[in-house]
Motif scaffolding. Structure first.
Motif: not given
Length: 636
Positions: A223-224, A251, A254-255, A258-259
């Motif tokens: 993810t990162n 998921e 959404q992540t 949010q970023s």
């Protein structure tokens, strides 16, 4: 070809055909069958749209286009209307009255191209309509788009495509053209057999997409890793992120949101209205990132997708190539980024092994997965390996008869991660032999097979509860790999799985009933253990090596080289285009591509005559929009 050339220029606004387009168009206009393999963005649609118009002008009637997706039908029909061509579609979005109207237009000869799904084509009612058209001499051509869907070996097999054999059986006198962007030799043979195109001429373009930069990374914190990739290289730009599961799609969307990234989810489990809304936003807005399963993407013609990312490894190279090919359709620089790990290999193999398919099919699918894993593990040029899978040498010319006109061997493409930053290598032969020896010893000691984690614990000398339970601290290989890190050993395992030295064995837990994948020696292990095979592996590349590129403006790749005044004209033209597209309920690129607007902005035309030479400015669009374009340009 004078008629076809004039259609290309007057209707579509292009001066010249590209690659093998001219030969294909000429062959089909003259009534020949054709199998066309051309990469995404290579101009497949023109290969049947121009002949459809030309053959109707010659009195042959309507062209039926078999297409698998409603969204694609809508956009292509909208684009044809913008170009002044009579086109329509028949699908489930139409009401009964609208369907009746289209059928009446079809019977009266008022339609040049009709798009239908394979399910619709095979209904008795529609086949009856085609019989009537054939009897009247009004059935001109069948175009089968996304033809790989007909093959069980293809990455997107659709059983309803199999029934298209009816086209040859029932309408043998009507020429057919089958088109796809992805088909290896096995899939190609299946297409030919299923559609009975044995006598068709084959037109095979290069599979190469030189504007796409291929990057493949080992999973660490995926993810990162994805966030860094988007923020450093594609901030504010449109992209697609593919995931294996629906849960992961939601998921991740959404992540990303949010970023601060404009991200949306898309998968078959979402409500239809939501899926349609998200797809429309992706097509019509700028800078949207779609997180999706492979349910999204086929037939998406958005030209300015600047990246396609895979956070899970696809099933095969065909799927990978098809999905990454949705980036950079406008020919401008784009990225194909993928992260993969040992768990991806295990999961994909499990899905193959547990499928109800016959063993022959499973064996083919395992071979395709191994080829993709080989691409991921490669330390040499990614592009050369990718093209070799499709039977092409890097640099070879297009084929007009199934054979390359010229083959030029090259060793570097200069636009993949391995060519741009050659990876440091380490000799993993010793680690591989120790790993295989450990798998053999623990099996010998207890008669059981074990998962990757336990094997690494034994090899690295870790005194875990499980090691103690089975007394594996007593095996001769315990601790002999303590100098190797877990990431290094996982890389060795992936390599051994890819080369057939390691296999997977299923174990059912007596307590929970869960099925686990364990490691076992396979046929290729003997040569590794005897030291006859060298295992070369890439060293892990730190994320800090990826530097944020300097660029003038995100989401304006087409205009990046324009001067200040032209940039202003380009921005004004994009704003005007957005208003027109919204009023027509079409994506902006259907009105004009960014490249066309950039050309206009650079030219700074003062008259309609000056606009005539701009690529993408056909006669209908010049008549419909020319005066407005000049007005916007004059705003300065």
């Amino acid at each position: 070809m004078s008629s076809a050339q004039s259609i290309l220029r007057a209707v579509f606004g292009y001066e010249q055909f590209r690659g093998p387009q001219q030969a294909i168009v000429s062959h089909v206009i003259n009534g020949g069958d054709a199998l066309v393999l051309m990469p995404t963005g290579g101009g497949k649609s023109l290969c049947y749209q121009v002949p459809a118009i030309a053959r109707q002008q010659l009195g042959h009637g309507v062209t039926i286009v078999v297409s698998p997706l409603i969204a694609l039908m809508h956009d292509q029909v909208g684009a044809l209307h913008e170009a002044g061509i009579s086109a329509a579609f028949l699908n489930s979005t139409l009401s009964y009255d609208e369907t009746q109207e289209v059928e009446l237009r079809l019977q009266s000869g008022d339609i040049t191209l009709l798009y239908v799904a394979p399910e619709r084509l095979n209904t008795p009612r529609f086949l009856g309509l085609l019989d009537d058209l054939l009897a009247q001499g009004k059935l001109s051509l069948f175009a089968i788009d996304e033809a790989h869907c007909v093959s069980q070996w293809g990455h997107d097999f659709r059983p309803e495509y199999r029934a298209l054999t009816v086209l040859h059986q029932r309408f043998a006198s009507v020429p057919r053209i089958a088109l796809t962007a992805t088909a290896d030799a096995l899939t190609r043979a299946d297409i030919i057999e299923r559609l009975q195109l044995e006598a068709a001429q084959h037109f095979i373009s290069s599979f190469d997409r030189p504007n796409i930069r291929y990057k493949i990374a080992e999973k660490k914190d995926v993810t990162n890793q994805l966030l860094r990739f988007i923020e450093r290289e594609h901030e504010g730009e449109a992209g697609v992120v593919y995931c294996q599961s629906r849960k992961r799609v939601e998921e991740l969307a959404q992540t990303l949101a949010q970023s601060g990234i404009n991200a949306l989810p898309y998968h078959a489990g979402l409500p239809q209205e939501m899926r349609q809304n998200h797809q429309d936003r992706f097509l019509r807005e700028e800078g949207v990132v779609m997180c999706a399963t492979i349910a999204f993407g086929m037939g998406i013609n958005k030209p300015d997708v600047r990246f396609v990312a895979h956070v899970d490894m696809p099933k095969n190279i065909e799927g990978y190539y098809q999905e990454t090919g949705r980036a950079g359709r406008d020919g401008l620089p784009a990225d194909a980024w993928m992260a993969y790990g040992l768990s991806d290999v295990v999961n994909q193999r499990r899905m193959i092994d547990e499928s109800p398919a016959e063993e022959q099919f499973k064996q083919v699918m395992r071979g395709k997965l191994d080829a993709l894993l080989g691409l991921a593990e490669a330390t040499d040029c990614r592009r050369i390996r990718l093209l070799a899978y499709f039977g092409e040498r890097y640099g070879q010319e297009p084929s007009l008869d199934g054979k390359p006109l010229q083959a030029v061997g090259r060793t570097h493409c200069g636009n993949c991660d391995n060519c741009l930053e050659p990876p440091a290598l380490w000799d993993g032969t010793d680690a591989a032999r120790k790993l295989l020896s450990t798998i053999f010893r623990v099996h010998e000691a207890s008669g059981l097979t074990y998962g990757a984690g336990h094997i690494m614990d034994v090899l690295r000398g870790k005194e875990t509860d499980k090691v103690a339970q089975f007394s594996h601290e007593k095996v001769s290989t315990f601790g002999i790999g303590k100098d190797y890190s877990e990431p290094q050993l996982r890389a060795v395992m992936r390599q051994l799985l890819a080369t057939g030295a390691l296999g997977l064995h299923k174990v059912v837990s007596e307590n929970s009933g869960h099925v686990f994948d364990t490691l076992c020696l396979a046929a290729g292990s003997r040569a590794v253990l005897k030291g006859e095979v060298q295992v070369q592996l890439r060293e892990a590349v730190a994320a800090s090596r990826s530097k944020k590129p300097s660029k003038k403006s995100a989401a304006n790749a087409a205009a990046i080289n324009l001067g200040p005044d032209a940039q202003v004209r380009f921005i004004n033209l994009k704003a005007w285009r957005a208003e027109v597209a919204k009023s027509h309920n079409l994506p902006a690129y259907v009105i004009f591509h960014d490249a066309t607007l950039a050309s206009i902005a650079e030219l700074n035309p003062q008259s309609l005559q000056e606009l005539q030479g701009v690529s993408g400015m056909g006669a209908k669009k010049l008549d419909a929009y020319g005066a407005e374009v000049l007005r916007v340009v004059a705003l300065g």
